[in-house]
Design a protein around this motif. Structure first.
Motif, mmCIF file in Angstrom:
data_model
loop_
_atom_site.group_PDB
_atom_site.id
_atom_site.type_symbol
_atom_site.label_atom_id
_atom_site.label_comp_id
_atom_site.label_asym_id
_atom_site.label_seq_id
_atom_site.Cartn_x
_atom_site.Cartn_y
_atom_site.Cartn_z
ATOM 1 N N LEU A 1 33.779 2.404 9.230
ATOM 2 C CA LEU A 1 34.518 3.618 9.150
ATOM 3 C C LEU A 1 36.071 3.328 8.326
ATOM 4 O O LEU A 1 36.372 2.201 8.652
ATOM 5 C CB LEU A 1 34.814 3.893 10.631
ATOM 6 C CG LEU A 1 34.263 4.683 11.516
ATOM 7 C CD1 LEU A 1 34.631 4.725 12.888
ATOM 8 C CD2 LEU A 1 34.002 6.263 10.927
ATOM 9 N N CYS A 2 36.449 4.249 7.909
ATOM 10 C CA CYS A 2 37.663 4.237 7.089
ATOM 11 C C CYS A 2 38.586 5.190 7.565
ATOM 12 O O CYS A 2 38.419 6.332 7.612
ATOM 13 C CB CYS A 2 37.528 3.987 5.607
ATOM 14 S SG CYS A 2 39.138 3.651 4.590
ATOM 15 N N ASN A 3 40.005 4.827 7.834
ATOM 16 C CA ASN A 3 40.906 5.904 8.150
ATOM 17 C C ASN A 3 41.471 6.451 7.046
ATOM 18 O O ASN A 3 42.234 5.685 6.149
ATOM 19 C CB ASN A 3 41.822 5.104 9.204
ATOM 20 C CG ASN A 3 42.896 6.273 9.473
ATOM 21 O OD1 ASN A 3 43.686 6.857 8.757
ATOM 22 N ND2 ASN A 3 42.963 6.412 10.744
ATOM 23 N N ILE A 4 41.387 7.684 6.776
ATOM 24 C CA ILE A 4 41.894 8.558 5.528
ATOM 25 C C ILE A 4 43.458 8.300 5.603
ATOM 26 O O ILE A 4 43.866 8.213 4.195
ATOM 27 C CB ILE A 4 41.612 9.920 5.367
ATOM 28 C CG1 ILE A 4 39.862 9.873 5.448
ATOM 29 C CG2 ILE A 4 41.981 10.562 4.269
ATOM 30 C CD1 ILE A 4 39.313 11.449 5.694
ATOM 31 N N GLU A 5 44.069 8.244 6.440
ATOM 32 C CA GLU A 5 45.527 8.281 6.564
ATOM 33 C C GLU A 5 46.052 6.720 6.016
ATOM 34 O O GLU A 5 47.149 6.691 5.350
ATOM 35 C CB GLU A 5 45.993 8.511 7.832
ATOM 36 C CG GLU A 5 45.935 10.049 8.249
ATOM 37 C CD GLU A 5 46.417 10.202 9.574
ATOM 38 O OE1 GLU A 5 47.215 10.936 9.853
ATOM 39 O OE2 GLU A 5 45.703 9.529 10.573
ATOM 40 N N ARG A 6 45.358 5.930 6.268
ATOM 41 C CA ARG A 6 45.571 4.490 5.649
ATOM 42 C C ARG A 6 45.381 4.473 4.161
ATOM 43 O O ARG A 6 46.021 3.693 3.596
ATOM 44 C CB ARG A 6 44.615 3.430 6.485
ATOM 45 C CG ARG A 6 45.205 2.005 6.128
ATOM 46 C CD ARG A 6 44.341 0.947 7.039
ATOM 47 N NE ARG A 6 42.904 0.944 7.124
ATOM 48 C CZ ARG A 6 42.235 0.411 6.452
ATOM 49 N NH1 ARG A 6 42.619 -0.504 5.257
ATOM 50 N NH2 ARG A 6 41.056 0.281 6.133
ATOM 51 N N ILE A 7 44.536 5.021 3.763
ATOM 52 C CA ILE A 7 44.224 5.055 2.304
ATOM 53 C C ILE A 7 45.522 5.841 1.617
ATOM 54 O O ILE A 7 45.833 5.317 0.683
ATOM 55 C CB ILE A 7 42.831 5.644 1.901
ATOM 56 C CG1 ILE A 7 41.693 4.842 2.316
ATOM 57 C CG2 ILE A 7 42.502 5.831 0.485
ATOM 58 C CD1 ILE A 7 41.637 3.547 1.808
ATOM 59 N N GLN A 8 45.806 6.998 2.246
ATOM 60 C CA GLN A 8 46.895 7.873 1.668
ATOM 61 C C GLN A 8 48.184 7.002 1.743
ATOM 62 O O GLN A 8 48.864 6.862 0.739
ATOM 63 C CB GLN A 8 47.045 9.082 2.320
ATOM 64 C CG GLN A 8 48.305 10.030 2.160
ATOM 65 C CD GLN A 8 47.847 10.598 0.511
ATOM 66 O OE1 GLN A 8 46.683 11.227 0.369
ATOM 67 N NE2 GLN A 8 48.622 10.145 -0.422
ATOM 68 N N ALA A 9 48.395 6.071 2.765
ATOM 69 C CA ALA A 9 49.670 5.365 2.949
ATOM 70 C C ALA A 9 49.400 4.276 1.609
ATOM 71 O O ALA A 9 50.617 3.982 1.160
ATOM 72 C CB ALA A 9 49.594 4.757 4.278
ATOM 73 N N SER A 10 48.438 3.531 1.277
ATOM 74 C CA SER A 10 48.285 2.912 0.322
ATOM 75 C C SER A 10 48.647 3.383 -1.242
ATOM 76 O O SER A 10 48.957 2.632 -2.088
ATOM 77 C CB SER A 10 46.760 2.074 0.438
ATOM 78 O OG SER A 10 46.676 1.360 1.515
ATOM 79 N N LEU A 11 47.860 4.836 -1.062
ATOM 80 C CA LEU A 11 48.256 5.155 -2.550
ATOM 81 C C LEU A 11 49.788 5.402 -2.493
ATOM 82 O O LEU A 11 50.346 5.364 -3.732
ATOM 83 C CB LEU A 11 47.394 6.664 -2.475
ATOM 84 C CG LEU A 11 45.882 6.597 -2.598
ATOM 85 C CD1 LEU A 11 45.157 8.006 -2.221
ATOM 86 C CD2 LEU A 11 45.510 5.869 -4.010
ATOM 87 N N ASP A 12 50.463 6.106 -1.517
ATOM 88 C CA ASP A 12 51.746 6.314 -1.685
ATOM 89 C C ASP A 12 52.709 5.105 -1.720
ATOM 90 O O ASP A 12 53.628 4.955 -2.591
ATOM 91 C CB ASP A 12 52.239 6.900 -0.225
ATOM 92 C CG ASP A 12 51.457 8.208 0.039
ATOM 93 O OD1 ASP A 12 51.158 8.902 -0.906
ATOM 94 O OD2 ASP A 12 51.526 8.836 1.273
ATOM 95 N N ARG A 13 52.273 4.154 -1.175
ATOM 96 C CA ARG A 13 52.887 2.697 -1.314
ATOM 97 C C ARG A 13 52.827 2.097 -2.711
ATOM 98 O O ARG A 13 53.652 1.426 -3.502
ATOM 99 C CB ARG A 13 52.507 1.916 -0.349
ATOM 100 C CG ARG A 13 53.553 0.443 -0.296
ATOM 101 C CD ARG A 13 53.732 0.156 1.083
ATOM 102 N NE ARG A 13 54.348 -1.125 0.990
ATOM 103 C CZ ARG A 13 54.174 -2.257 1.877
ATOM 104 N NH1 ARG A 13 53.299 -2.193 2.881
ATOM 105 N NH2 ARG A 13 54.834 -3.498 1.712
ATOM 106 N N PHE A 14 51.293 2.055 -3.022
ATOM 107 C CA PHE A 14 51.135 1.160 -4.257
ATOM 108 C C PHE A 14 50.652 1.920 -5.667
ATOM 109 O O PHE A 14 50.346 1.351 -6.466
ATOM 110 C CB PHE A 14 49.968 0.068 -4.013
ATOM 111 C CG PHE A 14 50.626 -0.829 -2.492
ATOM 112 C CD1 PHE A 14 51.539 -1.738 -2.749
ATOM 113 C CD2 PHE A 14 49.767 -0.747 -1.441
ATOM 114 C CE1 PHE A 14 51.798 -2.696 -1.777
ATOM 115 C CE2 PHE A 14 50.351 -1.573 -0.346
ATOM 116 C CZ PHE A 14 51.316 -2.413 -0.588
ATOM 117 N N GLY A 15 50.303 3.385 -5.312
ATOM 118 C CA GLY A 15 49.814 3.942 -6.503
ATOM 119 C C GLY A 15 48.771 3.256 -7.047
ATOM 120 O O GLY A 15 47.609 3.058 -6.689
#
Ligand SMILES: CC(C)(COP(=O)(O)OP(=O)(O)OC[C@H]1O[C@@H](n2cnc3c(N)ncnc32)[C@H](O)[C@@H]1OP(=O)(O)O)[C@@H](O)C(=O)NCCC(=O)NCCS
Length: 148
Positions: free
Chosen positions: A9-23
């Motif tokens: 299971l993967c949390n979509i908000e966690r992935i969004q946070a990584s995209l926002d932070r590390f692009g």
């Protein structure tokens, strides 16, 4: 015969946070060019598309019993979709080598993968099936064949 299975299971908000932070650095470190292209084609569900694929990588690492060690890297595990939309994995590098090492002589491995998401969660299940080569259909998009 089933030789491995795994889920994640993967949390979509966690992935969004990584995209926002590390692009792009995050995208390029974790995802294959095919996965990046799929996500880019879905600007409104980019994080969910990545989260499903992140879950698939984790599920594969469990199915082969190593987790992310023994040379198995996320970018070596890539989700590809058949024209029908059905997903499977394209494997390279250490992930491919690990699967080859698990393949009984005279068999190929079929990677069965199913993905779903319902915000904020994305989920993946993987079953690794060893099938005698004489019975193994080969389709570049639908199946992964790993003869030894
Ligand atoms: C397959 C289907 C039931 C998925 O339902 P959904 O609720 O929209 O999707 P979910 O969020 O639960 O799952 C989506 C995932 O299902 C998987 N999927 C899509 N089509 C699939 C298929 N034919 N077989 C198996 N899995 C499929 C994909 O992995 C997809 O995620 P991805 O596109 O990011 O890789 C739905 O898309 C459907 O009925 N499609 C009809 C067939 C169709 O439209 N085909 C178009 C090409 S011929």
């Amino acid at each position: 015969m089933i030789i491995g299975f795994g889920s994640d299971l993967c949390n979509i908000e966690r992935i969004q946070a990584s995209l926002d932070r590390f692009g792009a650095r995050f995208e390029q470190r974790v995802f294959t060019p095919v996965e990046q292209a799929k996500a880019a084609s879905r600007p409104f569900t980019r994080a969910a598309t990545y989260a499903k694929r992140f879950a698939a990588k984790e599920a594969f690492s469990k199915a082969v019993g190593t987790g992310f060690k023994a040379g198995v890297f996320m970018r070596d595990i890539g989700v590809v979709n058949a024209p029908s939309g059905a997903p499977t994995l394209a494997l390279t590098g250490g992930a491919r080598a690990r699967l080859d090492a698990m393949t009984p002589p005279g068999h190929s491995i079929i990677v069965h993968l199913t993905l779903t998401d319902d915000f904020p969660w994305a989920q993946a299940f993987i079953i690794l099936e060893a099938r005698p080569l004489s019975e193994s259909p080969y389709d570049e998009h639908d199946r992964i064949r790993a003869p030894r």
